[in-house]
Design an enzyme around this catalytic site. Structure first.
Site, PDB file in Angstrom:
ATOM      1  NE  ARG A   1      40.658   5.511 -67.589  1.00 57.08           N
ATOM      2  CZ  ARG A   1      39.649   4.667 -67.527  1.00 57.08           C
ATOM      3  NH1 ARG A   1      38.486   5.037 -67.026  1.00 57.08           N
ATOM      4  NH2 ARG A   1      39.791   3.420 -67.950  1.00 57.08           N
TER       5      ARG A   1
ATOM      6  CG  ASP B   1      43.363   3.043 -67.121  1.00 65.08           C
ATOM      7  OD1 ASP B   1      42.869   3.782 -67.993  1.00 65.08           O
ATOM      8  OD2 ASP B   1      43.065   1.848 -67.001  1.00 65.08           O
TER       9      ASP B   1
ATOM     10  CB  SER C   1      38.903   0.962 -59.004  1.00 64.40           C
ATOM     11  OG  SER C   1      38.624  -0.273 -59.604  1.00 64.40           O
TER      12      SER C   1
ATOM     13  CE  LYS D   1      41.696  -3.031 -67.154  1.00 63.78           C
ATOM     14  NZ  LYS D   1      42.609  -2.190 -66.879  1.00 63.78           N
TER      15      LYS D   1
ATOM     16  CD  GLU E   1      37.058   4.227 -73.714  1.00 62.71           C
ATOM     17  OE1 GLU E   1      38.145   4.134 -73.110  1.00 62.71           O
ATOM     18  OE2 GLU E   1      36.189   5.067 -73.443  1.00 62.71           O
ATOM     19  CG  HIS E   2      39.419  -0.652 -76.485  1.00 65.93           C
ATOM     20  ND1 HIS E   2      39.970  -1.700 -75.789  1.00 65.93           N
ATOM     21  CD2 HIS E   2      38.171  -0.474 -75.978  1.00 65.93           C
ATOM     22  CE1 HIS E   2      39.078  -2.147 -74.909  1.00 65.93           C
ATOM     23  NE2 HIS E   2      37.982  -1.422 -75.001  1.00 65.93           N
TER      24      HIS E   2
ATOM     25  N   GLY F   1      34.891   0.426 -64.994  1.00 69.20           N
ATOM     26  CA  GLY F   1      35.562   1.124 -66.094  1.00 69.20           C
ATOM     27  C   GLY F   1      36.089   2.482 -65.668  1.00 69.20           C
TER      28      GLY F   1
HETATM   29  C1  GLA Z   1      41.281  -0.075 -69.870  1.00 69.90           C
HETATM   30  C2  GLA Z   1      42.783  -0.059 -70.035  1.00 69.90           C
HETATM   31  C3  GLA Z   1      43.232   1.194 -70.764  1.00 69.90           C
HETATM   32  C4  GLA Z   1      42.450   1.380 -72.065  1.00 69.90           C
HETATM   33  C5  GLA Z   1      40.944   1.244 -71.819  1.00 69.90           C
HETATM   34  C6  GLA Z   1      40.142   1.276 -73.097  1.00 69.90           C
HETATM   35  O1  GLA Z   1      40.902   0.938 -69.009  1.00 69.90           O
HETATM   36  O2  GLA Z   1      43.421  -0.139 -68.784  1.00 69.90           O
HETATM   37  O3  GLA Z   1      44.612   1.129 -70.991  1.00 69.90           O
HETATM   38  O4  GLA Z   1      42.895   0.509 -73.047  1.00 69.90           O
HETATM   39  O5  GLA Z   1      40.642   0.055 -71.131  1.00 69.90           O
HETATM   40  O6  GLA Z   1      40.232   2.504 -73.711  1.00 69.90           O
END
Ligand code: GLA
Length: 460
Positions: A45, A191, A146, A235, A51-52, A143
């Protein structure tokens, strides 16, 4: 409303997907000397804005990409799961569904498969395992989710191999979000929800707690463009600590605000959005003013925050935290809260603008989101800045970092007819100087229209 996850015959797939699935089936046959029974296709996606915000209980506005993790699966007669990847850099991962699942070292791809297996274990006490072959076209650490696509893809393949079907997409999205916490990242549910619930030609407004979605038509004549900053931010690896710290800071901010709003009986609130539900007469922006009036806008430990507020440190300790941070960790709660509350408003504005085809307002909201991510949430980096500048100068609308940040990609909108010119310019200004030995940059920047959510394909 989104329905159940049905099974599609591979014969009915559109041409491109049919070819990909066919190639994976062939590879599976070669490696395992039998045919797979199912292939799960789970899209990555890109987040347009929001964001966050997800783990804070505020909405997001992502869209699914035409790039997937594909997982081919066939059941085994024992309780083992073996997962191989078509890319040789991922080693074989084998585990038993009987023993309690133990994570491998942080960042190991097998942890995502184990995370996925939890959905199977929640439904069968003594399940049979499966052989899995994983293939993907979503760049890792970019970001673009995946990792969640891998969890969803592996999970759907394991469930289908065990004969479990007809599950609701909405419940699966919630379960996969919970399951992914196994890898140690305290992420929200964007996600997995986008991966399962996205609709073709639409962005998806997603609200959380409880999970709800509503599609927003994506304007004709434009494409979403994703550009990689060339900085990888896994991440599951080094970016995990920085991500979890942001989650922790927001939870402390929510606790501090709950205390400031009712010192005598502070509510145990851990999500910033819950404050609005409990204090409906307080306008959203006043929460930030209240926080800024009492707490200096610089990193402070929990002890220091407690001292400033003349209260017991325990008042500010969040609950529901699987990976708590040491008490002396410096926390920047004022600016983190400022980002989250303002981003929530920008998502509402952007959704409305997208519905009305008002791309100017959408552009403004996305650009403001980028500045807020960089300055208040501090998840930017110099390469992302250079890329946003280059994309804007090449004619893109709304260029901003997307996903968790700390590297990865930017998202922007480009008029469909201007795509060739846009790519030529961004290649010249951003990619060619940084990758002097390369001529083709198609792996780093690509355009698409929003795609649909995950599919389960039966190989009949
Ligand atoms: C990552 C996390 C999501 C979200 C984004 C930031 O992709 O998996 O849940 O918090 O960062 O928007």
């Amino acid at each position: 409303m989104p329905g159940d996850l049905s099974v599609t015959s591979w014969r009915h797939l559109p041409a491109g997907e049919k070819d990909r699935v066919g190639a994976l089936v062939e590879q599976f046959r070669k490696r395992f000397s039998r045919a797979p029974t199912f292939v799960a296709l789970a899209p990555g996606r890109v987040n347009l804005i929001g964001e966050h915000t997800d783990y804070n209980g505020y909405p997001v506005l992502p869209a699914a990409m035409e790039r997937h993790i594909a997982v081919a699966a066939a059941p085994r007669s024992d309780e083992l799961v073996t997962a191989q990847a078509t890319a040789p850099r991922f080693d074989l991962c084998t585990f038993s569904l009987r023993a309690p699942l133990q994570p491998a070292s942080a960042g190991h791809w097998g942890n995502y498969v184990k995370a996925a297996a939890q959905l199977l274990l929640a439904r069968r006490s003594d399940p049979r395992g499966a052989d899995l072959l994983v293939d993907g076209t979503i760049p890792a650490g970019a970001g673009l989710s995946s990792s969640s696509a891998l969890v969803v893809g592996a999970g759907l393949a394991l469930l289908a191999s065990a004969g479990i079907s007809g599950l609701s997409r909405l419940s699966l999205a919630e379960e996969f979000a919970e399951a992914e916490q196994f890898v140690g990242t305290m992420s929200g549910g964007m996600d997995q929800a986008c991966c399962l619930l996205a609709q073709e030609q639409c962005a998806l407004r997603i609200d959380f707690f409880p999970l709800r979605v509503r599609p927003v038509s994506f304007p004709a004549g434009h494409h979403i463009v994703v550009c990689h900053s060339l900085v990888t931010a896994e991440k599951s690896g080094p970016a995990r600590t920085a991500y979890n710290l942001r989650v922790w800071e927001c939870r402390v901010a929510a606790r501090v605000l709950a205390f400031l709003l009712n010192r005598l009986r502070p509510l145990s609130i851990d999500r910033l959005a819950d404050l609005e539900r409990h204090f409906p007469s307080v306008p959203r922006h006043s929460f930030v003013d209240l926080l800024a009036d009492h707490i200096p806008d610089r990193p402070l430990s929990l002890d220091e925050i407690a001292r400033v507020l003349k209260a017991d440190v325990g008042t500010f300790l969040p609950e529901r935290t699987k990976a708590p941070l040491p008490l002396d960790t410096p926390l920047s709660i004022v600016r983190r809260a400022r980002h989250v509350f303002s981003e929530a408003t920008r998502v509402e504005l952007a959704e409305q603008a997208l519905r009305e085809g008002d791309l100017r307002t959408l552009h403004g909201a996305m650009r403001a989101s980028h500045a807020s991510c960089r300055d208040d949430y501090e998840v930017g980096c110099s390469e992302l800045e250079a890329l946003v500048k280059a994309a804007t100068e090449s004619g893109a609308l709304g260029a901003r970092l997307t996903g968790a940040g700390f590297g990865g990609c930017t998202v922007q909108l480009v008029q469909t007819e201007q795509l060739p010119e846009f790519f030529e310019r961004i290649d010249q200004t951003f990619y060619a100087p940084r990758l002097p030995h390369q001529r083709c940059f198609a792996d780093y920047r690509f355009a698409f229209r929003p795609s649909s959510g995950a599919k389960l394909v039966v190989i009949d």
